[in-house]
Design an enzyme around this catalytic site. Sequence first.
Site, mmCIF file in Angstrom:
data_model
loop_
_atom_site.group_PDB
_atom_site.id
_atom_site.type_symbol
_atom_site.label_atom_id
_atom_site.label_comp_id
_atom_site.label_asym_id
_atom_site.label_seq_id
_atom_site.Cartn_x
_atom_site.Cartn_y
_atom_site.Cartn_z
ATOM 1 N N GLU A 15 -21.964 2.929 2.432
ATOM 2 C CA GLU A 15 -23.018 2.395 3.310
ATOM 3 C C GLU A 15 -22.469 1.846 4.627
ATOM 4 O O GLU A 15 -23.181 1.820 5.621
ATOM 5 C CB GLU A 15 -23.830 1.322 2.581
ATOM 6 C CG GLU A 15 -23.009 0.113 2.147
ATOM 7 C CD GLU A 15 -23.877 -0.954 1.497
ATOM 8 O OE1 GLU A 15 -23.419 -2.097 1.419
ATOM 9 O OE2 GLU A 15 -25.020 -0.638 1.088
ATOM 10 N N GLU A 57 0.830 -1.217 0.000
ATOM 11 C CA GLU A 57 0.000 0.000 0.000
ATOM 12 C C GLU A 57 0.859 1.260 0.000
ATOM 13 O O GLU A 57 1.728 1.433 0.856
ATOM 14 C CB GLU A 57 -0.909 0.036 1.238
ATOM 15 C CG GLU A 57 -1.768 1.308 1.294
ATOM 16 C CD GLU A 57 -2.663 1.391 2.532
ATOM 17 O OE1 GLU A 57 -2.627 0.475 3.369
ATOM 18 O OE2 GLU A 57 -3.391 2.393 2.646
#
Lengths: 177, 177
Positions: free
Chosen positions: B137, B118
């Site tokens: 969500e 990453e």
Amino acid sequence: MESRPQVISSQERFSGRVFRVRTDDVVFDDGATARLDIVEHPGSYAVIATPSKNMLVLVKQYRHAVGRELWEIPAGTAEPGESVEAGALRELAEETGYRAGASQIIGSFYVTPGFCDEIMHFVHADRLAAGESSPDEDERIVVQNFTIDEMQKLVRDGKIADAKTLIALMWLHASRE
Amino acid sequence: MESRPQVISSQERFSGRVFRVRTDDVVFDDGATARLDIVEHPGSYAVIATPSKNMLVLVKQYRHAVGRELWEIPAGTAEPGESVEAGALRELAEETGYRAGASQIIGSFYVTPGFCDEIMHFVHADRLAAGESSPDEDERIVVQNFTIDEMQKLVRDGKIADAKTLIALMWLHASRE
């Protein structure tokens, strides 16, 4: 109030030498659900070792995960039953040979809390004495001391390129008179 | 010379929504071998958003990986085909509603190069205008602006406890007159 979700099910997906992966199905207070993949890591130490004022000990090694060599502060994975300071000084000695006559825990920070539970403990190691290093068999390490100015150049050149070493450099910069 | 190992075999071990895991068997120049587990991550954005001088926009959310709520700078996962600045400002708008009139890439750093690829891009977002947020969500987010002093208290209290937010705070501290 924290909107802490309830874990409905949890499944181990991978188990390796350093980390594991699990998938949790969770449900929030409002009934919404989510499937979350989590990397479980035992935690780690990052050592801000100052051989003199305004200098740091860095190690250079090839990092297979990112496909290149980096200059970083000494660091390593936590081992069971070990105090933070003892673990940090063990990693410092293994990677660099330096023994520290004084040490202090600076703080502990999650590295990437969006998907991984790794907590990294930053330890300042001072009053260093040189000695023999004993790196792990898959570690090929060059050790060198750098001034703040030299490290700022390594950042500009992309040779220092990881978060913990940036934190160490900013900490040293903020600490100097 | 870099001691870059040769990859003898590589196997995918896990594939999830955000990251994958592979295991590589590698051999070094001197014949030594190692088995390395790597987390593959698409990269991420971290947004240093300054609503006024010496202030940052932070978001509070429950982080399931670490089992607690944290105050962090806005951040999110990179999406394909998106520039760094566009992606960072998309995340800022989604999580906080703020639109930025000016932005600048500060730097890009590996989060944990020992086992994960990453790379996190830090973007300074300035000239902010408030608007509607649109969190994912599974994101339940509180947005608030803090001064440097207030954030230093949050660090002492353990409510700011991740590496990227520490970097943002140190950067802002070093940048002020």
